[in-house]
Design a protein around this motif. Sequence first.
Motif, mmCIF file in Angstrom:
data_model
loop_
_atom_site.group_PDB
_atom_site.id
_atom_site.type_symbol
_atom_site.label_atom_id
_atom_site.label_comp_id
_atom_site.label_asym_id
_atom_site.label_seq_id
_atom_site.Cartn_x
_atom_site.Cartn_y
_atom_site.Cartn_z
ATOM 1 N N SER A 186 0.831 -1.198 0.000
ATOM 2 C CA SER A 186 0.000 0.000 0.000
ATOM 3 C C SER A 186 0.868 1.252 0.000
ATOM 4 O O SER A 186 1.971 1.256 0.543
ATOM 5 N N ARG A 187 0.355 2.322 -0.581
ATOM 6 C CA ARG A 187 1.059 3.605 -0.537
ATOM 7 C C ARG A 187 1.011 4.181 0.872
ATOM 8 O O ARG A 187 1.886 4.899 1.290
ATOM 9 N N ILE A 188 -0.064 3.900 1.582
ATOM 10 C CA ILE A 188 -0.261 4.452 2.915
ATOM 11 C C ILE A 188 0.466 3.559 3.918
ATOM 12 O O ILE A 188 0.203 2.366 3.999
#
Length: 149
Positions: free
Chosen positions: A86-88
């Motif tokens: 995930s980017r987060i």
Amino acid sequence: MDVTQWAIDLKLAPVDQHGLEDLVRIGNTPQKLVPRARIALRSDGTRLNGAIAQDVGVSLPTVHRWQHRVQDQGVDGLLRDKTRPSRIQPVAPDVVERVVEMTLNEPPRRGDALEQSHHGGGQRGERERASGQWPSGRHPCPSACRHPL
């Protein structure tokens, strides 16, 4: 001619080959799957990878990627994208614990930003509340809000 330029012979089973041909032929196949299937179908050891790339309309690294994916995972590997992180970034467990602790044990302080924004807060809110006039012509809280002003 360098042998490494020749496509990998994927040796597809007849049932897999028919399945891929159906994916290419059927009109409602997601468009990201069609080039993958065409690469696998053309990778029979009789063509150059560059010719496959040009014929399918993709780059040479893309041809290599999907040939290797079929070799490693079979035809099912073409049907799903590789999972990516995930980017987060995940919230650290100590931060989660601190937020839960604060939520359960500390009452909200009078004058917090949330309370001020919800009730009109600050001097402007006091003036408007006293005059009964709101800039938008209506109460700032949603209609479900039933607190006294």
